[in-house]
Design an enzyme around this catalytic site. Sequence first.
Site, short mmCIF file in Angstrom:
data_model
loop_
_atom_site.label_atom_id
_atom_site.label_comp_id
_atom_site.label_asym_id
_atom_site.label_seq_id
_atom_site.Cartn_x
_atom_site.Cartn_y
_atom_site.Cartn_z
N VAL A 70 0.59 -1.63 -0.51
CA VAL A 70 0.60 -0.10 -0.35
C VAL A 70 0.85 1.15 0.07
O VAL A 70 0.00 2.69 -0.56
CB VAL A 70 -1.21 -0.04 1.38
CG1 VAL A 70 -1.71 -1.08 0.60
CG2 VAL A 70 -0.43 -0.29 2.24
N ASN A 96 -7.43 -1.54 5.87
CA ASN A 96 -6.77 -1.99 6.86
C ASN A 96 -5.50 -2.26 7.23
O ASN A 96 -5.13 -2.14 8.54
CB ASN A 96 -7.74 -3.65 7.51
CG ASN A 96 -7.33 -4.24 8.29
OD1 ASN A 96 -7.72 -4.42 9.37
ND2 ASN A 96 -6.08 -5.79 7.88
N SER A 148 -7.26 4.02 14.99
CA SER A 148 -7.11 3.43 16.02
C SER A 148 -7.86 4.32 17.47
O SER A 148 -7.66 5.68 17.49
CB SER A 148 -5.87 3.34 16.44
OG SER A 148 -5.34 3.14 17.33
N TYR A 161 2.79 6.46 15.34
CA TYR A 161 1.45 5.36 15.28
C TYR A 161 0.78 6.05 15.57
O TYR A 161 -0.45 5.86 15.17
CB TYR A 161 1.68 3.68 16.10
CG TYR A 161 0.47 3.17 15.88
CD1 TYR A 161 -0.44 3.12 15.09
CD2 TYR A 161 -0.45 3.45 17.31
CE1 TYR A 161 -0.63 1.40 14.92
CE2 TYR A 161 -1.88 2.57 16.87
CZ TYR A 161 -1.49 1.46 15.73
OH TYR A 161 -3.01 0.59 15.73
N ALA A 162 0.33 7.08 16.55
CA ALA A 162 -0.46 7.77 16.66
C ALA A 162 -0.96 9.52 16.00
O ALA A 162 -2.68 8.86 15.99
CB ALA A 162 -0.36 8.76 18.47
N ALA A 163 -0.08 9.65 15.33
CA ALA A 163 0.05 10.53 14.81
C ALA A 163 -0.63 10.49 13.60
O ALA A 163 -1.51 10.38 12.65
CB ALA A 163 1.34 11.32 14.23
N SER A 164 -0.23 8.84 12.93
CA SER A 164 -0.99 8.86 11.89
C SER A 164 -2.43 7.67 11.81
O SER A 164 -2.80 8.05 10.90
CB SER A 164 0.24 7.38 11.57
OG SER A 164 -0.18 6.00 12.18
N LYS A 165 -2.66 7.55 12.88
CA LYS A 165 -4.16 7.11 13.06
C LYS A 165 -4.96 8.31 13.27
O LYS A 165 -6.01 8.23 12.75
CB LYS A 165 -4.33 6.17 14.33
CG LYS A 165 -3.48 4.77 14.10
CD LYS A 165 -4.36 4.11 13.09
CE LYS A 165 -3.74 2.33 12.23
NZ LYS A 165 -5.04 2.17 11.63
N ILE A 194 -7.42 -5.51 20.67
CA ILE A 194 -8.09 -6.15 20.01
C ILE A 194 -6.92 -7.33 20.09
O ILE A 194 -5.77 -7.41 20.33
CB ILE A 194 -8.84 -5.72 18.03
CG1 ILE A 194 -8.97 -4.95 18.24
CG2 ILE A 194 -8.77 -7.73 18.05
CD1 ILE A 194 -10.28 -4.84 19.30
#
Length: 270
Positions: A70, A96, A148, A161-165, A194
């Site tokens: 992707v 996803n 997320s 990760y948090a910035a991307s989500k 999860i």
Amino acid sequence: MSTDQHPEAKGRAGGRVVVVTGGARGIGRAIVDRFTTEGASVIIGDLTDPGEVATGLDMTGQREWITLDVTDELSVQEFAKSVATGHGGVDVLVNNAGIMDTRTLANETVADWDHTMAVNLRGPFLMAKHLVPLMDGRSDSAIVNIGSIEGIGANALHASYAASKAGVHGLTRALAVDLGPVGIRCNAVAPGWIDTDLNRNYVDKHPNQAQAVTDLASLHPVGRIGDPADVAAAVLWLASPDAGFVTGQVITVDGGRMTRLSIPASLADD
Ligand code: NDP
């Protein structure tokens, strides 16, 4: 293509062509399983052949794998061409595929940052850019992005990760605004904890795994962590005509974890 156009189609997604990125394992695999059970033709776009990574994943029937990275526009274009040739169009795109990077700010290089952004945020953008034209002329088309709860709050050491989500949640709203007029809805699911490989690694590393599992469950008002099927159920609903007036939303699927305010253990009733 909806069940209205194909009245013989069975299930809540009968006759629909559904693309799921990162569908070889984890949450993506549960989404693939659910849509297949509900009668859709599912195309898994993933780096690796799910037959190799997901023991027991039944690749017969209404599902197939097409190689996809992707992050790479050429790969996404090739993927879109194969889907167009094989299926004539797409009804549902589920973005996803995602990765998580855990680092201190000092240890995070520009390359680390860019890689997380490329998979988690450039990926959904590229997939929408090249698959939206395949939704032309279909009815009830939908994009569902997997965001997320870390797009809303943040765990320690998860800057990229948090910035991307958070970016995925913003992209969701922007696409809903831009694509609503051409009949495409766009929503996101923001899962909590999860039970997938991605998270099981944390528990496996803990010296007292049973305690870790109990403590994790107690963070959730519903008394358990999430199952990939919990996320798949929300994705199915958002992609269905039942959610026909819902767009631009981020639906949290976290067993109430983000809703319960924290309180010091010394002041808790029990
Ligand atoms: P997994 O790591 O179990 O699965 C991710 C899948 O994405 C793998 O099949 C992986 O392939 C694939 N993938 C990775 N990079 C690419 C790429 N460049 N192109 C195509 N496919 C790729 O993750 P989960 O199932 O746990 O997570 C799925 C999504 O849900 C992610 O977006 C994640 O951020 C999000 N999420 C997960 C939560 C959780 O608790 N598990 C909580 C909140 C959100 P390969 O194996 O070959 O690398």
